[in-house]
Design an enzyme around this catalytic site. Structure first.
Site, mmCIF file in Angstrom:
data_model
loop_
_atom_site.group_PDB
_atom_site.id
_atom_site.type_symbol
_atom_site.label_atom_id
_atom_site.label_comp_id
_atom_site.label_asym_id
_atom_site.label_seq_id
_atom_site.Cartn_x
_atom_site.Cartn_y
_atom_site.Cartn_z
ATOM 1 N N HIS A 287 -4.801 7.921 -2.667
ATOM 2 C CA HIS A 287 -4.112 6.616 -2.794
ATOM 3 C C HIS A 287 -2.647 6.841 -3.144
ATOM 4 O O HIS A 287 -2.303 7.204 -4.268
ATOM 5 C CB HIS A 287 -4.779 5.757 -3.878
ATOM 6 C CG HIS A 287 -4.219 4.375 -3.938
ATOM 7 N ND1 HIS A 287 -4.941 3.258 -3.571
ATOM 8 C CD2 HIS A 287 -2.991 3.909 -4.295
ATOM 9 C CE1 HIS A 287 -4.189 2.185 -3.711
ATOM 10 N NE2 HIS A 287 -3.001 2.549 -4.154
ATOM 11 N N HIS B 95 -6.377 -2.545 -2.174
ATOM 12 C CA HIS B 95 -6.022 -2.732 -3.567
ATOM 13 C C HIS B 95 -6.897 -3.896 -4.018
ATOM 14 O O HIS B 95 -6.794 -4.991 -3.459
ATOM 15 C CB HIS B 95 -4.558 -3.126 -3.700
ATOM 16 C CG HIS B 95 -3.601 -1.992 -3.476
ATOM 17 N ND1 HIS B 95 -3.472 -1.359 -2.275
ATOM 18 C CD2 HIS B 95 -2.733 -1.394 -4.332
ATOM 19 C CE1 HIS B 95 -2.553 -0.402 -2.399
ATOM 20 N NE2 HIS B 95 -2.099 -0.405 -3.630
ATOM 21 N N HIS C 276 1.730 5.678 -2.096
ATOM 22 C CA HIS C 276 2.691 4.794 -1.421
ATOM 23 C C HIS C 276 3.908 5.629 -1.051
ATOM 24 O O HIS C 276 4.843 5.765 -1.838
ATOM 25 C CB HIS C 276 3.101 3.633 -2.336
ATOM 26 C CG HIS C 276 1.977 2.705 -2.632
ATOM 27 N ND1 HIS C 276 1.765 1.533 -1.930
ATOM 28 C CD2 HIS C 276 0.971 2.787 -3.528
ATOM 29 C CE1 HIS C 276 0.682 0.933 -2.401
ATOM 30 N NE2 HIS C 276 0.175 1.670 -3.372
ATOM 31 N N GLU D 262 -6.554 -5.344 -9.122
ATOM 32 C CA GLU D 262 -5.612 -4.569 -9.954
ATOM 33 C C GLU D 262 -5.018 -5.534 -10.961
ATOM 34 O O GLU D 262 -3.894 -6.015 -10.813
ATOM 35 C CB GLU D 262 -4.523 -3.914 -9.094
ATOM 36 C CG GLU D 262 -3.695 -2.919 -9.900
ATOM 37 C CD GLU D 262 -2.602 -2.251 -9.094
ATOM 38 O OE1 GLU D 262 -2.451 -2.560 -7.900
ATOM 39 O OE2 GLU D 262 -1.888 -1.418 -9.679
ATOM 40 N N ASP E 80 -0.902 7.372 -6.528
ATOM 41 C CA ASP E 80 -0.399 6.011 -6.343
ATOM 42 C C ASP E 80 1.121 5.985 -6.127
ATOM 43 O O ASP E 80 1.591 5.555 -5.082
ATOM 44 C CB ASP E 80 -0.800 5.109 -7.520
ATOM 45 C CG ASP E 80 -0.807 3.619 -7.158
ATOM 46 O OD1 ASP E 80 -0.552 3.289 -5.989
ATOM 47 O OD2 ASP E 80 -1.078 2.791 -8.040
ATOM 48 N N TRP F 298 7.261 1.081 -9.600
ATOM 49 C CA TRP F 298 6.086 0.925 -10.469
ATOM 50 C C TRP F 298 5.931 2.069 -11.449
ATOM 51 O O TRP F 298 5.225 1.964 -12.435
ATOM 52 C CB TRP F 298 4.823 0.802 -9.603
ATOM 53 C CG TRP F 298 4.832 -0.435 -8.768
ATOM 54 C CD1 TRP F 298 4.441 -1.683 -9.163
ATOM 55 C CD2 TRP F 298 5.289 -0.566 -7.406
ATOM 56 N NE1 TRP F 298 4.624 -2.573 -8.130
ATOM 57 C CE2 TRP F 298 5.131 -1.919 -7.054
ATOM 58 C CE3 TRP F 298 5.800 0.330 -6.463
ATOM 59 C CZ2 TRP F 298 5.484 -2.399 -5.783
ATOM 60 C CZ3 TRP F 298 6.157 -0.155 -5.215
ATOM 61 C CH2 TRP F 298 6.005 -1.507 -4.887
ATOM 62 N N GLN G 193 1.521 -6.050 1.177
ATOM 63 C CA GLN G 193 1.960 -6.068 -0.227
ATOM 64 C C GLN G 193 2.158 -7.485 -0.775
ATOM 65 O O GLN G 193 1.860 -7.764 -1.923
ATOM 66 C CB GLN G 193 3.282 -5.281 -0.349
ATOM 67 C CG GLN G 193 3.968 -5.349 -1.692
ATOM 68 C CD GLN G 193 3.318 -4.462 -2.736
ATOM 69 O OE1 GLN G 193 3.480 -3.256 -2.733
ATOM 70 N NE2 GLN G 193 2.562 -5.062 -3.640
HETATM 71 FE FE FE2 Z 1 -1.382 1.268 -4.848
#
Ligand code: FE2
Length: 426
Positions: free
Chosen positions: A57, A210, A59, A213, A309, A315, A152
Protein backbone atom coordinates in the site's frame (compact mmCIF):
# COMPACT_ATOMS: atom_id res chain seq x y z
CA UNK A 1 27.31 -23.29 -15.87
CA UNK A 2 24.90 -21.43 -13.57
CA UNK A 3 24.34 -17.69 -13.93
CA UNK A 4 24.58 -17.17 -10.18
CA UNK A 5 25.15 -19.24 -7.05
CA UNK A 6 24.41 -17.91 -3.58
CA UNK A 7 26.27 -19.90 -0.95
CA UNK A 8 25.51 -20.54 2.71
CA UNK A 9 22.25 -18.65 3.06
CA UNK A 10 19.88 -18.74 6.01
CA UNK A 11 16.25 -18.74 4.85
CA UNK A 12 13.31 -17.00 6.56
CA UNK A 13 11.94 -20.40 7.66
CA UNK A 14 15.15 -21.05 9.62
CA UNK A 15 16.94 -23.46 7.25
CA UNK A 16 20.69 -22.81 7.35
CA UNK A 17 23.62 -23.57 5.03
CA UNK A 18 21.45 -23.34 1.91
CA UNK A 19 22.76 -22.68 -1.61
CA UNK A 20 20.57 -21.03 -4.25
CA UNK A 21 21.25 -21.68 -7.96
CA UNK A 22 20.05 -19.21 -10.61
CA UNK A 23 19.59 -19.77 -14.32
CA UNK A 24 17.83 -17.53 -16.84
CA UNK A 25 16.48 -15.21 -14.15
CA UNK A 26 14.89 -18.03 -12.16
CA UNK A 27 15.81 -20.21 -9.20
CA UNK A 28 16.87 -23.52 -10.72
CA UNK A 29 17.87 -25.33 -7.54
CA UNK A 30 17.89 -24.70 -3.80
CA UNK A 31 19.45 -26.93 -1.16
CA UNK A 32 22.67 -27.94 0.55
CA UNK A 33 26.03 -28.15 -1.24
CA UNK A 34 25.23 -27.30 -4.84
CA UNK A 35 28.49 -27.99 -6.70
CA UNK A 36 27.67 -26.66 -10.20
CA UNK A 37 30.06 -23.87 -11.28
CA UNK A 38 28.56 -20.42 -11.70
CA UNK A 39 29.48 -17.20 -13.51
CA UNK A 40 28.85 -15.21 -10.33
CA UNK A 41 29.01 -16.34 -6.70
CA UNK A 42 27.73 -14.57 -3.63
CA UNK A 43 28.91 -15.80 -0.25
CA UNK A 44 25.99 -15.09 2.07
CA UNK A 45 28.17 -16.24 5.01
CA UNK A 46 25.16 -17.43 7.00
CA UNK A 47 23.18 -14.25 6.46
CA UNK A 48 19.43 -14.17 5.88
CA UNK A 49 18.32 -14.35 2.26
CA UNK A 50 14.68 -13.32 1.87
CA UNK A 51 12.36 -12.78 -1.05
CA UNK A 52 12.13 -9.03 -1.72
CA UNK A 53 10.15 -6.75 0.54
CA UNK A 54 6.64 -6.01 -0.68
CA UNK A 55 4.93 -2.69 -0.06
CA UNK A 56 1.27 -3.56 -0.54
CA UNK A 57 0.00 0.00 0.00
CA UNK A 58 1.78 3.08 -1.24
CA UNK A 59 1.13 6.49 -2.84
CA UNK A 60 3.91 7.07 -5.34
CA UNK A 61 2.25 10.11 -6.93
CA UNK A 62 2.56 12.15 -3.73
CA UNK A 63 5.82 10.65 -2.40
CA UNK A 64 8.66 13.15 -1.78
CA UNK A 65 6.33 16.14 -2.22
CA UNK A 66 6.66 17.19 1.44
CA UNK A 67 6.14 20.91 1.95
CA UNK A 68 4.56 21.51 -1.47
CA UNK A 69 2.86 23.90 -1.14
CA UNK A 70 2.88 23.79 2.68
CA UNK A 71 3.26 21.48 5.70
CA UNK A 72 0.38 19.70 7.44
CA UNK A 73 -0.06 21.64 10.70
CA UNK A 74 -2.91 19.61 12.25
CA UNK A 75 -1.39 16.25 11.30
CA UNK A 76 -4.80 14.96 10.21
CA UNK A 77 -5.83 12.91 7.19
CA UNK A 78 -8.27 15.65 6.17
CA UNK A 79 -5.68 18.44 6.14
CA UNK A 80 -3.42 16.11 4.13
CA UNK A 81 -6.16 15.66 1.51
CA UNK A 82 -6.62 19.45 1.45
CA UNK A 83 -2.90 20.13 0.89
CA UNK A 84 -2.70 17.50 -1.89
CA UNK A 85 -5.71 19.27 -3.49
CA UNK A 86 -3.81 22.57 -3.37
CA UNK A 87 -0.79 21.02 -5.09
CA UNK A 88 -2.77 19.22 -7.82
CA UNK A 89 -3.26 22.19 -10.20
CA UNK A 90 0.51 22.75 -10.29
CA UNK A 91 1.48 19.11 -10.97
CA UNK A 92 3.21 18.14 -14.20
CA UNK A 93 3.88 14.68 -15.61
CA UNK A 94 7.60 15.38 -15.53
CA UNK A 95 7.61 16.50 -11.87
CA UNK A 96 5.59 13.47 -10.73
CA UNK A 97 7.84 11.16 -12.73
CA UNK A 98 11.05 12.60 -11.34
CA UNK A 99 9.84 12.22 -7.77
CA UNK A 100 8.58 8.68 -8.45
CA UNK A 101 11.83 7.58 -10.12
CA UNK A 102 13.81 8.97 -7.21
CA UNK A 103 11.48 7.08 -4.87
CA UNK A 104 12.05 3.84 -6.81
CA UNK A 105 15.80 4.21 -6.37
CA UNK A 106 15.31 4.45 -2.61
CA UNK A 107 13.00 1.43 -2.70
CA UNK A 108 15.45 -0.72 -4.65
CA UNK A 109 18.33 0.17 -2.32
CA UNK A 110 16.24 -1.11 0.59
CA UNK A 111 15.18 -4.29 -1.20
CA UNK A 112 11.56 -3.20 -1.71
CA UNK A 113 10.98 -4.61 -5.20
CA UNK A 114 7.20 -5.13 -5.29
CA UNK A 115 4.98 -2.09 -4.79
CA UNK A 116 1.23 -1.54 -5.05
CA UNK A 117 0.73 2.19 -5.47
CA UNK A 118 -2.59 3.98 -5.46
CA UNK A 119 -2.80 6.77 -8.02
CA UNK A 120 -5.21 9.68 -7.63
CA UNK A 121 -7.70 9.84 -10.53
CA UNK A 122 -9.54 12.96 -9.28
CA UNK A 123 -7.44 15.21 -11.51
CA UNK A 124 -9.29 15.35 -14.83
CA UNK A 125 -5.98 15.54 -16.71
CA UNK A 126 -4.93 12.19 -15.21
CA UNK A 127 -1.34 13.42 -15.13
CA UNK A 128 -0.37 11.16 -12.24
CA UNK A 129 -1.81 8.15 -14.05
CA UNK A 130 0.21 8.94 -17.15
CA UNK A 131 3.38 9.55 -15.12
CA UNK A 132 3.12 6.37 -13.06
CA UNK A 133 2.28 4.21 -16.08
CA UNK A 134 5.53 5.45 -17.63
CA UNK A 135 7.41 4.80 -14.38
CA UNK A 136 5.91 1.27 -14.20
CA UNK A 137 7.28 0.59 -17.68
CA UNK A 138 10.71 2.15 -17.15
CA UNK A 139 11.23 0.39 -13.82
CA UNK A 140 10.05 -3.02 -15.03
CA UNK A 141 13.57 -4.51 -15.10
CA UNK A 142 14.04 -3.52 -11.46
CA UNK A 143 10.72 -3.76 -9.65
CA UNK A 144 7.05 -4.71 -9.96
CA UNK A 145 4.81 -1.67 -9.73
CA UNK A 146 1.08 -2.34 -9.56
CA UNK A 147 -1.28 0.65 -9.83
CA UNK A 148 -4.66 1.21 -8.18
CA UNK A 149 -7.15 3.76 -9.58
CA UNK A 150 -7.85 5.77 -6.44
CA UNK A 151 -10.65 8.37 -6.29
CA UNK A 152 -9.04 10.49 -3.56
CA UNK A 153 -11.88 13.05 -3.48
CA UNK A 154 -14.61 10.38 -3.41
CA UNK A 155 -16.11 8.17 -6.13
CA UNK A 156 -19.57 9.77 -5.80
CA UNK A 157 -18.52 12.97 -4.03
CA UNK A 158 -16.27 14.06 -6.92
CA UNK A 159 -18.44 14.38 -10.02
CA UNK A 160 -16.10 12.99 -12.67
CA UNK A 161 -14.63 10.09 -10.69
CA UNK A 162 -16.44 7.30 -12.54
CA UNK A 163 -15.43 8.65 -15.93
CA UNK A 164 -11.84 9.25 -14.82
CA UNK A 165 -11.55 5.87 -13.12
CA UNK A 166 -12.74 4.03 -16.23
CA UNK A 167 -10.32 6.06 -18.37
CA UNK A 168 -7.46 5.18 -16.00
CA UNK A 169 -8.34 1.47 -16.25
CA UNK A 170 -8.48 1.78 -20.04
CA UNK A 171 -5.00 3.34 -19.95
CA UNK A 172 -3.67 0.28 -18.12
CA UNK A 173 -4.12 0.85 -14.39
CA UNK A 174 -4.34 -2.59 -12.75
CA UNK A 175 -6.67 -2.41 -9.74
CA UNK A 176 -9.96 -0.68 -8.76
CA UNK A 177 -9.68 1.58 -5.67
CA UNK A 178 -12.12 3.51 -3.51
CA UNK A 179 -12.57 5.61 -0.37
CA UNK A 180 -16.11 4.96 0.94
CA UNK A 181 -15.65 6.70 4.32
CA UNK A 182 -14.95 9.97 2.45
CA UNK A 183 -18.28 9.92 0.57
CA UNK A 184 -20.95 12.33 1.86
CA UNK A 185 -23.06 9.77 3.73
CA UNK A 186 -22.83 6.16 4.90
CA UNK A 187 -25.37 5.24 2.20
CA UNK A 188 -23.27 6.88 -0.51
CA UNK A 189 -20.21 5.04 0.85
CA UNK A 190 -22.03 1.70 0.57
CA UNK A 191 -23.21 2.60 -2.92
CA UNK A 192 -19.63 3.47 -3.96
CA UNK A 193 -18.38 0.11 -2.68
CA UNK A 194 -21.08 -1.70 -4.66
CA UNK A 195 -20.46 0.20 -7.90
CA UNK A 196 -16.68 -0.14 -7.70
CA UNK A 197 -16.86 -3.89 -7.03
CA UNK A 198 -19.18 -4.23 -10.03
CA UNK A 199 -16.64 -2.44 -12.24
CA UNK A 200 -13.93 -4.83 -11.02
CA UNK A 201 -16.14 -7.83 -11.64
CA UNK A 202 -17.01 -6.71 -15.18
CA UNK A 203 -13.35 -6.11 -16.02
CA UNK A 204 -11.88 -9.11 -14.18
CA UNK A 205 -9.77 -6.90 -11.92
CA UNK A 206 -8.73 -6.85 -8.28
CA UNK A 207 -10.12 -4.35 -5.77
CA UNK A 208 -8.17 -2.45 -3.10
CA UNK A 209 -10.09 0.18 -1.18
CA UNK A 210 -9.08 2.67 1.43
CA UNK A 211 -11.79 1.55 3.80
CA UNK A 212 -12.93 3.03 7.11
CA UNK A 213 -9.75 5.09 7.60
CA UNK A 214 -11.43 6.79 10.50
CA UNK A 215 -11.77 6.63 14.29
CA UNK A 216 -15.56 6.44 13.90
CA UNK A 217 -16.68 3.03 15.22
CA UNK A 218 -19.80 3.30 13.05
CA UNK A 219 -17.77 3.43 9.83
CA UNK A 220 -18.60 -0.11 8.70
CA UNK A 221 -17.94 -0.13 4.96
CA UNK A 222 -15.77 -3.20 5.44
CA UNK A 223 -19.00 -5.12 6.04
CA UNK A 224 -20.34 -3.98 2.66
CA UNK A 225 -17.02 -4.76 1.01
CA UNK A 226 -17.15 -8.33 2.37
CA UNK A 227 -20.77 -8.67 1.23
CA UNK A 228 -20.16 -7.37 -2.30
CA UNK A 229 -17.05 -9.55 -2.63
CA UNK A 230 -19.19 -12.61 -1.94
CA UNK A 231 -22.13 -11.47 -4.05
CA UNK A 232 -19.93 -10.91 -7.10
CA UNK A 233 -17.67 -13.94 -6.62
CA UNK A 234 -14.53 -11.84 -6.09
CA UNK A 235 -13.15 -13.96 -3.24
CA UNK A 236 -9.36 -13.68 -2.88
CA UNK A 237 -9.19 -10.64 -5.17
CA UNK A 238 -10.31 -7.90 -2.76
CA UNK A 239 -8.30 -5.95 -0.19
CA UNK A 240 -9.49 -3.66 2.57
CA UNK A 241 -6.77 -1.10 3.32
CA UNK A 242 -6.42 0.71 6.65
CA UNK A 243 -9.65 -0.46 8.39
CA UNK A 244 -8.75 1.76 11.32
CA UNK A 245 -12.34 2.14 12.52
CA UNK A 246 -12.12 -1.54 13.58
CA UNK A 247 -9.83 -0.33 16.39
CA UNK A 248 -12.77 1.59 17.89
CA UNK A 249 -15.62 -0.80 17.07
CA UNK A 250 -17.70 -2.65 19.59
CA UNK A 251 -16.16 -6.06 20.37
CA UNK A 252 -19.41 -7.92 19.82
CA UNK A 253 -19.81 -6.45 16.34
CA UNK A 254 -16.20 -7.37 15.49
CA UNK A 255 -16.87 -10.95 16.57
CA UNK A 256 -19.51 -11.11 13.82
CA UNK A 257 -17.44 -9.16 11.29
CA UNK A 258 -14.23 -11.22 11.34
CA UNK A 259 -15.85 -14.47 10.12
CA UNK A 260 -17.63 -12.52 7.35
CA UNK A 261 -14.28 -11.12 6.19
CA UNK A 262 -12.71 -14.58 6.34
CA UNK A 263 -15.60 -16.09 4.39
CA UNK A 264 -15.17 -13.45 1.66
CA UNK A 265 -11.44 -14.19 1.43
CA UNK A 266 -10.58 -10.52 1.99
CA UNK A 267 -6.98 -9.40 2.36
CA UNK A 268 -6.19 -6.65 4.85
CA UNK A 269 -3.44 -4.05 4.66
CA UNK A 270 -2.60 -2.06 7.78
CA UNK A 271 -0.31 0.94 7.49
CA UNK A 272 1.29 1.23 10.93
CA UNK A 273 3.51 4.29 10.36
CA UNK A 274 0.65 6.36 9.02
CA UNK A 275 -2.15 4.99 11.21
CA UNK A 276 -0.24 5.64 14.43
CA UNK A 277 0.42 9.18 13.20
CA UNK A 278 -2.98 10.19 11.77
CA UNK A 279 -5.49 8.38 13.97
CA UNK A 280 -6.66 9.51 17.38
CA UNK A 281 -6.06 13.16 16.50
CA UNK A 282 -9.43 14.19 17.92
CA UNK A 283 -8.79 12.37 21.20
CA UNK A 284 -7.42 13.95 24.35
CA UNK A 285 -6.46 11.14 26.74
CA UNK A 286 -6.60 8.21 26.55
CA UNK A 287 -5.53 8.51 22.91
CA UNK A 288 -6.44 5.66 20.61
CA UNK A 289 -3.70 4.03 18.52
CA UNK A 290 -6.09 3.62 15.62
CA UNK A 291 -4.42 0.73 13.81
CA UNK A 292 -6.75 -2.10 12.84
CA UNK A 293 -6.89 -5.30 14.92
CA UNK A 294 -3.94 -7.09 13.38
CA UNK A 295 -3.44 -10.09 15.76
CA UNK A 296 -7.20 -10.76 15.82
CA UNK A 297 -7.41 -10.67 12.01
CA UNK A 298 -4.47 -13.09 11.74
CA UNK A 299 -6.07 -15.30 14.37
CA UNK A 300 -9.27 -15.34 12.28
CA UNK A 301 -7.30 -16.73 9.32
CA UNK A 302 -7.24 -13.51 7.29
CA UNK A 303 -4.17 -12.55 5.26
CA UNK A 304 -2.72 -9.36 6.77
CA UNK A 305 0.05 -7.31 5.18
CA UNK A 306 1.68 -4.02 6.22
CA UNK A 307 2.10 -1.08 3.84
CA UNK A 308 4.31 2.02 4.05
CA UNK A 309 1.50 4.20 2.62
CA UNK A 310 3.44 7.47 2.45
CA UNK A 311 7.00 8.77 2.28
CA UNK A 312 7.54 12.49 2.83
CA UNK A 313 4.21 13.81 1.59
CA UNK A 314 1.25 15.81 2.97
CA UNK A 315 0.27 12.93 5.29
CA UNK A 316 3.67 11.81 6.59
CA UNK A 317 6.89 13.76 6.80
CA UNK A 318 9.23 10.81 7.41
CA UNK A 319 10.21 7.49 5.86
CA UNK A 320 12.69 6.06 3.37
CA UNK A 321 10.66 3.10 2.02
CA UNK A 322 12.31 0.67 4.41
CA UNK A 323 9.73 -2.07 4.99
CA UNK A 324 11.62 -3.25 8.09
CA UNK A 325 10.76 0.09 9.67
CA UNK A 326 7.11 -0.56 8.80
CA UNK A 327 7.17 -4.07 10.31
CA UNK A 328 8.96 -2.77 13.36
CA UNK A 329 6.31 -0.08 13.96
CA UNK A 330 3.52 -2.59 13.22
CA UNK A 331 4.65 -5.03 15.87
CA UNK A 332 5.00 -2.21 18.42
CA UNK A 333 1.55 -0.75 17.77
CA UNK A 334 -0.14 -4.18 17.75
CA UNK A 335 1.96 -5.43 20.70
CA UNK A 336 3.13 -8.37 18.57
CA UNK A 337 6.27 -8.96 20.62
CA UNK A 338 6.03 -12.75 20.90
CA UNK A 339 8.58 -14.62 18.81
CA UNK A 340 6.00 -16.09 16.45
CA UNK A 341 4.24 -12.71 16.21
CA UNK A 342 7.51 -11.03 15.20
CA UNK A 343 7.87 -13.59 12.43
CA UNK A 344 4.32 -12.71 11.37
CA UNK A 345 5.32 -9.04 11.24
CA UNK A 346 8.19 -9.96 8.90
CA UNK A 347 5.79 -12.00 6.74
CA UNK A 348 3.49 -8.95 6.61
CA UNK A 349 6.13 -7.07 4.59
CA UNK A 350 7.15 -10.05 2.44
CA UNK A 351 5.02 -13.10 1.58
CA UNK A 352 1.66 -11.76 2.86
CA UNK A 353 2.11 -8.64 0.76
CA UNK A 354 2.88 -10.81 -2.26
CA UNK A 355 -0.47 -12.56 -1.71
CA UNK A 356 -2.26 -9.21 -1.61
CA UNK A 357 -0.73 -8.25 -4.95
CA UNK A 358 -1.38 -11.71 -6.39
CA UNK A 359 2.27 -11.97 -7.48
CA UNK A 360 3.28 -15.03 -9.45
CA UNK A 361 6.75 -16.53 -9.11
CA UNK A 362 7.40 -14.85 -5.74
CA UNK A 363 9.39 -16.83 -3.19
CA UNK A 364 12.50 -18.95 -2.76
CA UNK A 365 11.37 -22.13 -4.48
CA UNK A 366 12.59 -23.78 -7.69
CA UNK A 367 10.91 -22.02 -10.64
CA UNK A 368 10.38 -18.71 -8.80
CA UNK A 369 11.91 -15.51 -10.11
CA UNK A 370 15.49 -15.07 -8.89
CA UNK A 371 14.51 -12.01 -6.84
CA UNK A 372 15.93 -11.81 -3.32
CA UNK A 373 17.74 -9.74 -0.76
CA UNK A 374 20.76 -10.67 1.34
CA UNK A 375 20.44 -8.98 4.71
CA UNK A 376 23.18 -8.44 7.29
CA UNK A 377 21.24 -10.44 9.87
CA UNK A 378 20.72 -14.10 10.63
CA UNK A 379 16.94 -14.37 11.00
CA UNK A 380 13.74 -12.40 10.34
CA UNK A 381 13.55 -11.50 14.03
CA UNK A 382 17.11 -10.23 14.02
CA UNK A 383 16.33 -8.24 10.88
CA UNK A 384 13.51 -6.53 12.80
CA UNK A 385 15.81 -5.84 15.72
CA UNK A 386 18.76 -4.47 13.76
CA UNK A 387 17.19 -3.05 10.59
CA UNK A 388 20.41 -4.21 8.94
CA UNK A 389 22.05 -3.29 5.66
CA UNK A 390 20.81 -4.90 2.47
CA UNK A 391 24.13 -6.37 1.29
CA UNK A 392 22.83 -7.53 -2.11
CA UNK A 393 19.53 -6.84 -3.84
CA UNK A 394 18.99 -9.30 -6.69
CA UNK A 395 16.36 -9.03 -9.41
CA UNK A 396 15.95 -11.73 -12.07
CA UNK A 397 19.41 -13.06 -11.20
CA UNK A 398 21.22 -9.69 -11.46
CA UNK A 399 22.64 -7.70 -8.55
CA UNK A 400 20.88 -4.33 -8.85
CA UNK A 401 21.94 -2.77 -5.53
CA UNK A 402 24.66 -3.32 -2.94
CA UNK A 403 25.37 -1.87 0.47
CA UNK A 404 28.63 -2.68 2.25
CA UNK A 405 28.41 -4.61 5.52
CA UNK A 406 28.38 -2.53 8.66
CA UNK A 407 31.48 -3.30 10.68
CA UNK A 408 30.48 -2.26 14.16
CA UNK A 409 28.16 -5.14 15.01
CA UNK A 410 29.06 -7.14 18.08
CA UNK A 411 29.64 -10.83 17.57
CA UNK A 412 28.92 -12.97 20.63
CA UNK A 413 30.74 -16.25 20.75
CA UNK A 414 31.34 -16.72 17.03
CA UNK A 415 34.79 -17.21 15.57
CA UNK A 416 36.33 -14.42 13.51
CA UNK A 417 36.36 -16.53 10.39
CA UNK A 418 32.58 -17.08 10.54
CA UNK A 419 31.83 -13.51 9.43
CA UNK A 420 29.18 -13.35 12.11
CA UNK A 421 28.24 -9.70 11.78
CA UNK A 422 25.40 -9.77 14.21
CA UNK A 423 24.59 -10.84 17.72
CA UNK A 424 23.23 -14.23 16.65
CA UNK A 425 20.71 -14.49 19.44
CA UNK A 426 18.08 -16.41 17.49
FE1 FE2 B 1 -3.34 5.18 1.51
Amino acid sequence: MLDMLVRNATLPDGRKGIDIAVENGKISAIGESIQTPAKQQIDAAGCLVTPPFVDSHFHMDSALSLGQPRLNQSGTLLEGIQIWGELKPDLTVEAIKQRALQMCRWSIARGTLCIRSHVDICDDRLLAVQALLEVREEMKPYLDLQLVAFPQDGFLRYGRSRENLLRALDMGVDVVGGIPHFERTMDEGASAVRQLCEIAEQRGLQVDMHCDESDDPHSRHIETLAFETQRLGLQGRVTGSHLTSMHSMDNYYVSKLLPLMREAGLHVVANPLINITLQGRHDSYPKRRGMTRVPELIQAGINVAFGHDCVMDPWYSLGSHDMLEVANMGLHVAQMTGLEQMRQAFAAVTENGARVLGLEGYGLDVGCHADFVVLQAQSPVEALQLKPNRLFVVRRGQVIARTPAQENFVSLGAGEESLSFSTGRF
